[in-house]
Design a protein around this motif. Structure first.
Motif, PDB file in Angstrom:
ATOM      1  N   MET A 222       7.286   8.099  -2.880  1.00 21.82           N
ATOM      2  CA  MET A 222       6.264   7.058  -2.941  1.00 21.82           C
ATOM      3  C   MET A 222       5.392   7.301  -4.158  1.00 21.82           C
ATOM      4  O   MET A 222       4.984   8.431  -4.413  1.00 21.82           O
ATOM      5  CB  MET A 222       5.397   7.098  -1.667  1.00 21.82           C
ATOM      6  CG  MET A 222       4.395   5.960  -1.577  1.00 21.82           C
ATOM      7  SD  MET A 222       2.887   6.146  -2.552  1.00 21.82           S
ATOM      8  CE  MET A 222       1.809   6.934  -1.362  1.00 21.82           C
TER       9      MET A 222
ATOM     10  N   SER B 194      -2.089   1.663  -7.580  1.00 19.17           N
ATOM     11  CA  SER B 194      -3.496   1.297  -7.388  1.00 19.17           C
ATOM     12  C   SER B 194      -4.445   2.475  -7.563  1.00 19.17           C
ATOM     13  O   SER B 194      -5.634   2.350  -7.321  1.00 19.17           O
ATOM     14  CB  SER B 194      -3.665   0.720  -5.983  1.00 19.17           C
ATOM     15  OG  SER B 194      -3.175   1.646  -5.030  1.00 19.17           O
ATOM     16  N   LYS B 195      -3.938   3.630  -7.976  1.00 21.36           N
ATOM     17  CA  LYS B 195      -4.829   4.780  -8.211  1.00 21.36           C
ATOM     18  C   LYS B 195      -4.963   4.997  -9.710  1.00 21.36           C
ATOM     19  O   LYS B 195      -5.515   4.144 -10.385  1.00 21.36           O
ATOM     20  CB  LYS B 195      -4.314   5.969  -7.426  1.00 21.36           C
ATOM     21  CG  LYS B 195      -4.468   5.656  -5.935  1.00 21.36           C
ATOM     22  CD  LYS B 195      -4.254   6.789  -5.001  1.00 21.36           C
ATOM     23  CE  LYS B 195      -4.678   6.319  -3.610  1.00 21.36           C
ATOM     24  NZ  LYS B 195      -4.176   7.194  -2.551  1.00 21.36           N
TER      25      LYS B 195
ATOM     26  N   ASN C 109       4.786   5.104   2.265  1.00 20.94           N
ATOM     27  CA  ASN C 109       4.985   6.433   2.856  1.00 20.94           C
ATOM     28  C   ASN C 109       5.622   6.315   4.240  1.00 20.94           C
ATOM     29  O   ASN C 109       6.579   7.016   4.566  1.00 20.94           O
ATOM     30  CB  ASN C 109       3.625   7.123   3.043  1.00 20.94           C
ATOM     31  CG  ASN C 109       3.358   8.206   2.010  1.00 20.94           C
ATOM     32  OD1 ASN C 109       4.255   8.618   1.276  1.00 20.94           O
ATOM     33  ND2 ASN C 109       2.129   8.659   1.966  1.00 20.94           N
TER      34      ASN C 109
ATOM     35  N   GLU D  50       3.506  16.629  -0.971  1.00 18.89           N
ATOM     36  CA  GLU D  50       2.503  15.751  -1.602  1.00 18.89           C
ATOM     37  C   GLU D  50       2.164  16.309  -2.981  1.00 18.89           C
ATOM     38  O   GLU D  50       1.742  17.460  -3.095  1.00 18.89           O
ATOM     39  CB  GLU D  50       1.269  15.715  -0.698  1.00 18.89           C
ATOM     40  CG  GLU D  50       0.182  14.764  -1.145  1.00 18.89           C
ATOM     41  CD  GLU D  50      -0.960  14.703  -0.112  1.00 18.89           C
ATOM     42  OE1 GLU D  50      -0.697  14.694   1.110  1.00 18.89           O
ATOM     43  OE2 GLU D  50      -2.122  14.698  -0.543  1.00 18.89           O
TER      44      GLU D  50
ATOM     45  N   ALA E 268       1.564   9.638  -4.460  1.00 10.45           N
ATOM     46  CA  ALA E 268       0.497   8.677  -4.801  1.00 10.45           C
ATOM     47  C   ALA E 268      -0.051   9.001  -6.191  1.00 10.45           C
ATOM     48  O   ALA E 268      -0.359   8.097  -6.973  1.00 10.45           O
ATOM     49  CB  ALA E 268      -0.616   8.736  -3.760  1.00 10.45           C
ATOM     50  N   ARG E 269      -0.147  10.311  -6.496  1.00  9.07           N
ATOM     51  CA  ARG E 269      -0.631  10.742  -7.817  1.00  9.07           C
ATOM     52  C   ARG E 269       0.422  11.571  -8.547  1.00  9.07           C
ATOM     53  O   ARG E 269       0.094  12.535  -9.252  1.00  9.07           O
ATOM     54  CB  ARG E 269      -1.947  11.515  -7.673  1.00  9.07           C
ATOM     55  CG  ARG E 269      -3.078  10.671  -7.109  1.00  9.07           C
ATOM     56  CD  ARG E 269      -4.435  11.356  -7.155  1.00  9.07           C
ATOM     57  NE  ARG E 269      -5.455  10.497  -6.579  1.00  9.07           N
ATOM     58  CZ  ARG E 269      -5.682  10.391  -5.271  1.00  9.07           C
ATOM     59  NH1 ARG E 269      -4.958  11.095  -4.411  1.00  9.07           N
ATOM     60  NH2 ARG E 269      -6.619   9.572  -4.822  1.00  9.07           N
TER      61      ARG E 269
ATOM     62  N   SER F 248       0.831  -1.208   0.000  1.00 12.99           N
ATOM     63  CA  SER F 248       0.000   0.000   0.000  1.00 12.99           C
ATOM     64  C   SER F 248       0.864   1.256   0.000  1.00 12.99           C
ATOM     65  O   SER F 248       2.043   1.221   0.369  1.00 12.99           O
ATOM     66  CB  SER F 248      -0.905   0.032   1.241  1.00 12.99           C
ATOM     67  OG  SER F 248      -0.115   0.268   2.396  1.00 12.99           O
ATOM     68  N   GLY F 249       0.238   2.350  -0.396  1.00 12.23           N
ATOM     69  CA  GLY F 249       0.901   3.644  -0.348  1.00 12.23           C
ATOM     70  C   GLY F 249       1.197   4.053   1.077  1.00 12.23           C
ATOM     71  O   GLY F 249       2.231   4.672   1.362  1.00 12.23           O
ATOM     72  N   THR F 250       0.297   3.720   1.971  1.00  9.64           N
ATOM     73  CA  THR F 250       0.493   4.059   3.373  1.00  9.64           C
ATOM     74  C   THR F 250       1.764   3.396   3.895  1.00  9.64           C
ATOM     75  O   THR F 250       2.607   4.051   4.530  1.00  9.64           O
ATOM     76  CB  THR F 250      -0.738   3.609   4.197  1.00  9.64           C
ATOM     77  OG1 THR F 250      -1.886   4.290   3.682  1.00  9.64           O
ATOM     78  CG2 THR F 250      -0.568   3.920   5.663  1.00  9.64           C
TER      79      THR F 250
ATOM     80  N   GLU G 273      -3.380   8.493   7.721  1.00 10.92           N
ATOM     81  CA  GLU G 273      -2.525   7.326   7.930  1.00 10.92           C
ATOM     82  C   GLU G 273      -2.509   6.922   9.407  1.00 10.92           C
ATOM     83  O   GLU G 273      -1.540   6.371   9.908  1.00 10.92           O
ATOM     84  CB  GLU G 273      -1.128   7.568   7.318  1.00 10.92           C
ATOM     85  CG  GLU G 273      -1.271   7.843   5.822  1.00 10.92           C
ATOM     86  CD  GLU G 273       0.001   7.840   4.987  1.00 10.92           C
ATOM     87  OE1 GLU G 273       1.034   7.354   5.467  1.00 10.92           O
ATOM     88  OE2 GLU G 273      -0.075   8.330   3.844  1.00 10.92           O
TER      89      GLU G 273
ATOM     90  N   ASP H 295       5.363  12.377  -1.197  1.00  8.72           N
ATOM     91  CA  ASP H 295       4.192  11.508  -1.282  1.00  8.72           C
ATOM     92  C   ASP H 295       3.608  11.726  -2.670  1.00  8.72           C
ATOM     93  O   ASP H 295       2.872  12.683  -2.912  1.00  8.72           O
ATOM     94  CB  ASP H 295       3.193  11.873  -0.171  1.00  8.72           C
ATOM     95  CG  ASP H 295       1.890  11.081  -0.274  1.00  8.72           C
ATOM     96  OD1 ASP H 295       1.679  10.395  -1.290  1.00  8.72           O
ATOM     97  OD2 ASP H 295       1.089  11.153   0.683  1.00  8.72           O
TER      98      ASP H 295
ATOM     99  N   HIS I 276      -1.922  13.994   3.366  1.00 10.77           N
ATOM    100  CA  HIS I 276      -2.396  12.622   3.587  1.00 10.77           C
ATOM    101  C   HIS I 276      -1.645  11.986   4.757  1.00 10.77           C
ATOM    102  O   HIS I 276      -2.242  11.323   5.615  1.00 10.77           O
ATOM    103  CB  HIS I 276      -2.176  11.797   2.316  1.00 10.77           C
ATOM    104  CG  HIS I 276      -2.871  10.475   2.305  1.00 10.77           C
ATOM    105  ND1 HIS I 276      -2.398   9.385   2.998  1.00 10.77           N
ATOM    106  CD2 HIS I 276      -4.021  10.068   1.701  1.00 10.77           C
ATOM    107  CE1 HIS I 276      -3.222   8.364   2.804  1.00 10.77           C
ATOM    108  NE2 HIS I 276      -4.204   8.740   2.031  1.00 10.77           N
TER     109      HIS I 276
ATOM    110  N   ASN J 216      -3.993  15.676  -2.586  1.00 11.87           N
ATOM    111  CA  ASN J 216      -5.325  15.075  -2.594  1.00 11.87           C
ATOM    112  C   ASN J 216      -6.379  16.020  -2.005  1.00 11.87           C
ATOM    113  O   ASN J 216      -7.343  16.391  -2.676  1.00 11.87           O
ATOM    114  CB  ASN J 216      -5.250  13.756  -1.811  1.00 11.87           C
ATOM    115  CG  ASN J 216      -6.590  13.057  -1.673  1.00 11.87           C
ATOM    116  OD1 ASN J 216      -7.531  13.336  -2.412  1.00 11.87           O
ATOM    117  ND2 ASN J 216      -6.671  12.143  -0.733  1.00 11.87           N
TER     118      ASN J 216
HETATM  119  C1  LIG Z   1      -4.099   7.106  -1.356  1.00  7.61           C
HETATM  120  C2  LIG Z   1      -2.998   7.961  -0.862  1.00  7.61           C
HETATM  121  C3  LIG Z   1      -1.997   7.428  -0.040  1.00  7.61           C
HETATM  122  C4  LIG Z   1      -2.045   6.032   0.537  1.00  7.61           C
HETATM  123  O1  LIG Z   1      -2.161   5.006  -0.368  1.00  7.61           O
HETATM  124  P1  LIG Z   1      -2.906   3.618   0.047  1.00  7.61           P
HETATM  125  O2  LIG Z   1      -2.473   2.696  -1.019  1.00  7.61           O
HETATM  126  O3  LIG Z   1      -4.367   3.925   0.050  1.00  7.61           O
HETATM  127  O4  LIG Z   1      -2.407   3.232   1.395  1.00  7.61           O
HETATM  128  C5  LIG Z   1      -0.968   8.262   0.327  1.00  7.61           C
HETATM  129  N1  LIG Z   1      -0.921   9.544  -0.086  1.00  7.61           N
HETATM  130  C6  LIG Z   1      -1.857  10.085  -0.870  1.00  7.61           C
HETATM  131  C7  LIG Z   1      -1.733  11.505  -1.311  1.00  7.61           C
HETATM  132  C8  LIG Z   1      -2.948   9.318  -1.277  1.00  7.61           C
HETATM  133  O5  LIG Z   1      -3.903   9.866  -2.039  1.00  7.61           O
END
Ligand SMILES: *Cc1c(COP(=O)(O)O)cnc(C)c1O
Length: 342
Positions: A197, A201-202, A65, A138, A173-174, A60-62, A91, A171, A86, A142
């Motif tokens: 990170m 999965s997004k 991170n 980040e 994620a995106r 996972s991203g969590t 978290e 971070d 995030h 988000n």
């Molecule tokens: C979703 C997200 C995470 C965590 O990812 P998971 O796979 O849901 O644990 C971390 N940082 C940001 C900005 C996110 O949107």
């Protein structure tokens, strides 16, 4: 029940038949014992895409991170973070529990944490105040509605971190969305960061997984922390094959999600019941302007008509576009939202 248009998150995508085939056919090994060949390939590919020495695959991203922060931060110090990050809100106080650091949240008008704002928040060294041990950013942000941190801002934060002798965690994620929106390679945005990170999965549409990229000297410790957190996985090639497939087929189309978010915003613009933050990427924030509309009352009414969104505050909704949302879904969503809020 009407067909569902699921705009709750870009995590709701289901793996396509072709992605599932790639997963089924993956060459695998025991990644904890001797490395899984497919996972190794994904990790190398991600490290190269981010311009870092090495990367590891995480469930996972969590977890990725938290591992990034654990690598950088010393217990009993503080970490500078944007106030709506995030890492701070979603978290489950992992920073306090796993890294034993204190967070110093820095408020920003729009989610963009600049070097100027950071500089004002850094405390002069003193035996009476916490020592700062790192900065985390980040991109995209988000909670700020998929807000992009521009290259110059990221570089500015990187320069400040260097000046202060602090490591920088990204971070991302995106990050794919930020890179697509700016038209730059992901490595350009990752350049100022020590650890990065990224999620699979997004926007990329994988069922599971994120990666953490880091400098070579952190490899052993990153492996250890991941194992300690329960992230050592065995035939993980089944999962990382999806990542490799997505990098090849889904990374290049991510701007379509941005176009759909903009179409949704444009379609609702002028409706007296809402105000939007103009979307820069795939997240649309919609504020409800009229009494008695609240997130709690509007979300179930939309859901009854087949449009799913999430609450981002008592009178604020979040709608996210992704791989499984089509052009015609967006047109229908605009009609339904406009009617429900009439
Ligand atoms: C979703 C997200 C995470 C965590 O990812 P998971 O796979 O849901 O644990 C971390 N940082 C940001 C900005 C996110 O949107």
């Amino acid at each position: 029940m009407p067909p569902v248009i699921d705009l709750r998150s870009d995590t709701v995508t289901r793996p396509s038949a072709a992605m599932r085939r790639a997963m089924a056919e993956a060459e695998v090994g025991d990644d904890v014992l001797e490395h899984d060949p497919t996972t190794l390939r994904l990790e190398e590919r991600i490290a190269a895409l981010l311009g870092k020495d090495a990367a590891l695959f995480f469930p996972s991203g969590t977890q990725a991170n938290q591992t990034g922060i654990r690598l950088l931060a010393t217990p009993g110090t503080e970490l500078l973070l944007e106030a709506n990050a995030h890492l701070l809100h979603y978290e489950i106080a992992g920073l306090a529990d796993l890294s034993r650091v204190q967070v110093r949240p820095v408020a920003t008008p729009d989610g963009v944490l600049t070097a100027e704002l950071l500089r004002a928040a850094v405390r002069p060294a003193s035996p009476h105040v916490p020592r700062c041990s790192g900065i985390a950013i980040e991109n995209t942000h988000n909670a700020a509605g998929g807000k992009v941190m521009p290259v110059a801002v990221a570089d500015g934060v990187g320069a400040l971190a260097k000046e202060l002798g602090l490591p920088l965690h990204l971070d991302g994620a995106r990050l794919w969305n930020a890179a697509a929106a700016l038209g730059v390679p992901p490595a350009r945005l990752a350049a100022p960061a020590t650890t990065v990170m990224v999620s699979l999965s997004k926007g990329l549409g994988c069922p599971v997984g994120s990666c953490l990229a880091f400098p070579e000297e952190a490899r052993e410790e990153a492996w250890e922390i991941r194992k300690r957190l329960g992230g050592g996985m065995r035939q993980s090639g089944i999962l990382t094959a999806a990542g490799l497939w997505a990098l090849e087929h889904n990374l290049g189309r991510i701007a379509e999600d941005h176009a759909n978010a903009k179409r949704l915003a444009d379609g609702l613009a002028g409706h007296p019941a809402v105000r939007m933050i103009p979307p820069e990427t795939n997240i649309l924030i919609v504020d409800l302007l009229r009494e008695p509309d609240t997130s709690d009352t509007v979300i179930p009414r939309l859901a009854a008509r087949g449009v799913l969104v999430t609450s981002f505050g008592p009178r604020r909704l979040r709608a996210v576009t992704h791989l499984d949302v089509t052009d015609s879904d967006i047109r229908k969503a605009i009609e339904i939202i406009a009617e429900v809020l009439k």
